[in-house]
Structure formats: C-alpha cells, structure tokens
Design a protein around this motif. Sequence first.
Motif, PDB file in Angstrom:
ATOM      1  N   ILE A 147      -4.060 -12.947  21.573  1.00 40.16           N
ATOM      2  CA  ILE A 147      -3.720 -13.483  22.897  1.00 40.16           C
ATOM      3  C   ILE A 147      -2.842 -12.487  23.644  1.00 40.16           C
ATOM      4  O   ILE A 147      -1.835 -12.013  23.122  1.00 40.16           O
ATOM      5  CB  ILE A 147      -3.014 -14.845  22.769  1.00 40.16           C
ATOM      6  N   VAL A 148      -3.254 -12.171  24.877  1.00 46.45           N
ATOM      7  CA  VAL A 148      -2.549 -11.208  25.718  1.00 46.45           C
ATOM      8  C   VAL A 148      -1.856 -11.944  26.865  1.00 46.45           C
ATOM      9  O   VAL A 148      -2.457 -12.809  27.508  1.00 46.45           O
ATOM     10  CB  VAL A 148      -3.516 -10.128  26.250  1.00 46.45           C
ATOM     11  N   VAL A 149      -0.570 -11.637  27.078  1.00 52.77           N
ATOM     12  CA  VAL A 149       0.178 -12.240  28.185  1.00 52.77           C
ATOM     13  C   VAL A 149       1.025 -11.169  28.861  1.00 52.77           C
ATOM     14  O   VAL A 149       1.685 -10.382  28.203  1.00 52.77           O
ATOM     15  CB  VAL A 149       1.079 -13.406  27.731  1.00 52.77           C
ATOM     16  N   THR A 199       1.351 -14.569  36.343  1.00 53.84           N
ATOM     17  CA  THR A 199       1.808 -15.938  36.536  1.00 53.84           C
ATOM     18  C   THR A 199       3.290 -15.992  36.205  1.00 53.84           C
ATOM     19  O   THR A 199       3.865 -15.005  35.733  1.00 53.84           O
ATOM     20  CB  THR A 199       1.008 -16.916  35.654  1.00 53.84           C
ATOM     21  N   ALA A 200       3.926 -17.117  36.479  1.00 50.29           N
ATOM     22  CA  ALA A 200       5.361 -17.239  36.233  1.00 50.29           C
ATOM     23  C   ALA A 200       5.663 -17.213  34.744  1.00 50.29           C
ATOM     24  O   ALA A 200       4.901 -17.735  33.920  1.00 50.29           O
ATOM     25  CB  ALA A 200       5.883 -18.536  36.848  1.00 50.29           C
ATOM     26  N   MET A 201       6.787 -16.608  34.390  1.00 46.32           N
ATOM     27  CA  MET A 201       7.205 -16.537  32.984  1.00 46.32           C
ATOM     28  C   MET A 201       7.306 -17.923  32.361  1.00 46.32           C
ATOM     29  O   MET A 201       6.975 -18.111  31.194  1.00 46.32           O
ATOM     30  CB  MET A 201       8.552 -15.817  32.886  1.00 46.32           C
ATOM     31  N   GLY A 246       9.670 -13.280  37.215  1.00 47.56           N
ATOM     32  CA  GLY A 246      10.515 -14.427  37.523  1.00 47.56           C
ATOM     33  C   GLY A 246      10.749 -14.611  39.009  1.00 47.56           C
ATOM     34  O   GLY A 246      11.143 -15.688  39.455  1.00 47.56           O
ATOM     35  N   ASP A 247      10.502 -13.560  39.805  1.00 43.72           N
ATOM     36  CA  ASP A 247      10.577 -13.703  41.256  1.00 43.72           C
ATOM     37  C   ASP A 247       9.347 -14.474  41.744  1.00 43.72           C
ATOM     38  O   ASP A 247       8.370 -14.624  41.026  1.00 43.72           O
ATOM     39  CB  ASP A 247      10.634 -12.329  41.936  1.00 43.72           C
ATOM     40  N   ALA A 267      16.193 -16.262  36.734  1.00 45.84           N
ATOM     41  CA  ALA A 267      15.066 -16.033  35.819  1.00 45.84           C
ATOM     42  C   ALA A 267      15.569 -15.834  34.392  1.00 45.84           C
ATOM     43  O   ALA A 267      16.560 -15.142  34.155  1.00 45.84           O
ATOM     44  CB  ALA A 267      14.277 -14.810  36.266  1.00 45.84           C
ATOM     45  N   VAL A 268      14.890 -16.485  33.449  1.00 44.55           N
ATOM     46  CA  VAL A 268      15.255 -16.354  32.031  1.00 44.55           C
ATOM     47  C   VAL A 268      14.815 -14.968  31.555  1.00 44.55           C
ATOM     48  O   VAL A 268      13.713 -14.516  31.879  1.00 44.55           O
ATOM     49  CB  VAL A 268      14.560 -17.451  31.197  1.00 44.55           C
TER      50      VAL A 268
END
Length: 315
Positions: free
Chosen positions: A254-256, A234-236, A261-262, A277-278
């Motif tokens: 929690i895993v992310v 998913t988007a940052m 950012g594209d 993109a940050v």
Amino acid sequence: MNNDLLKNWLEKQSSLVLDGAMATELEKRGVDTDNELWSAMALVHDPQAITDVHRSYFDAGANIAITDSYQANVPAFLKAGLTAEQSGKMIFDSVKLAQKARNDYAETLEDSVRQATPLLIAGSIGPYGAYLADGSEYTGDYELSADEYKGFHRARMQLLEEAGIDLFAFETQPNFEETKALADLLTTEFTGISAWLSFSVTNKAELCDGTPLKDAVDYFNQYPNIVAIGVNCTAMDNIEGLVKVIHDATDKPIVVYPNNGDTYDPKTKTWQTNPHAVPFSELVPKWQAAGASLIGGCCRTTPDDIQEVAETVRK
C-alpha cells in the motif's frame, strides 16, 4: 524492469520512502508554476532546479524519486508552443534529471551502503484531468473512451520507459474508467514494467468520481503488474482510515503520500497554512500499523518532511 523489484526491496526493508512535493520546492527556487504546465514548466525553463529538488529528497532519505512528468504530456506542451520533438524531449529529460540526482547522490555512499539502499525512479503519469488544468483531478468529472484514454497516455509512457524508469506511478487518479484503461495499456503494451496505482479520493473512501475505493482496489487485484495500490494528494488525517479500507481489499503493498496538512482551494488555486497539522512522526507509525509500506508526501511537503518520514520509518 523486473516486476518483482519493488517486492524484493520490501522484503528486505519493511517500508520504502517516497519523495515529496516538486512544485513547492521549485517555487522556492524561483520557478513560476502558476500556469497550465504547473511544475512541468521547469522542464522548459530551469531543468537544473528539478535535479536539485530530486537531490534534496535523496539527501533527506527518500528511496524513490517521482519524475516531474505529472503535468508533462505532449498535448500540453504543444498548447504551450513547443514542437512535437521538443515535447518528447521534455518528457524524456524528466527521467534523465531524476537519474542524474540519483547517481550523484549514490556516489556519496560507501559501496556497501549503496548496494543495500534502494534508489528508484518512478515515472509520474498524472490523470487526463491534470491536463485539463481545471481541478478535474479532484473531481474525476470528465469522460473519454478507453481508447481515447490510452491514446492520451501512450506517448508519455513510451518516452518514460525509453528513458529508463524503474516503474510507473499512476498517481492522483480520480476516474475509475481511466485507471482501467491505464492498467490495460500497461498490460498489453508495456509488459516489461510495473506500476503503482494511487487514487485521488474524497474523505468518504470513494474515488473522486464516486466509485467506492474498496471496489476500485479489488478490481486491480487481477493485474500482477500493478505492484502497489494506494492514495495520494489527500489530507493526512484521512490516511489511516483509507489504508484500512485498502488493506481489507488487497494483499498488494500500500502506497500513501498525503499533502502536508495545509488546505487547498481548487477554485482559487491557493493554499491555507494549517498551524495545527499533526507531524509525520506521529502519523507514520499508525499508517504502517494499518498496512502502508510505501510512504511519502504530496503537495506542500518538503525535504524536512521526508526526512521526518525516513527517520520514523527507520526506527
């Protein structure tokens, strides 16, 4: 594997670093991923490239390599013209290639560093929607019975376990009923091994099939062998808010691992670069503060991105 392995490492280190994109790095090495097998095509045509990608992520500071088995399942290989025996070997080899990269990397470390550095292999289990190769992992718009889901996933899970993974990665999962079947299969047939569960979500804190993320996370609190829960692909920008939702619903780690950012168009299967993109170095501390402890990258992320994550985490 001891179901407490991940927990034990997280007690020693507040965060662990996952690897980044496989397909993006394979493409840089000349592997054609524009097909229904996607990155799994490299298992057939260029296994050394897979080992090289895994090694690049360990060199960048990753603690966990995710096997190149997301799209690797027996029906997909059969459809591509392989025999059943060849198909099984491809899935088994996805673990061996990651293990070789890990072992080669570990040999570069001093003994004391090696013993203090978690280097794990997570066996990737993509959703049934990935096999459909029509973007369904971003919609969850498919429906099988619980037994049919189990039948689809069982052989791949058996091969990955037999090859020696440390845990499963149930990843990019958009369909609540499928994740329930996976957790039940894990509990009844794979009692010695654990998994993290990472959902494919909309930007409204829902699984792609419309199930509220909070409800889905809460459901899996009853499964001790689901040792971490989160989101990927998913988007940052979405991560901090999603972590807060997950944190309110579970005490599990929690895993992310978001995309870089594209932006992706699943219809044309093309990416548009986002020059604004940050960077991970700005976002990772916010994700950690919200409750994330397993952090990496998904589509389009590179070893440079993972090095940035690792350096930020270790500050």
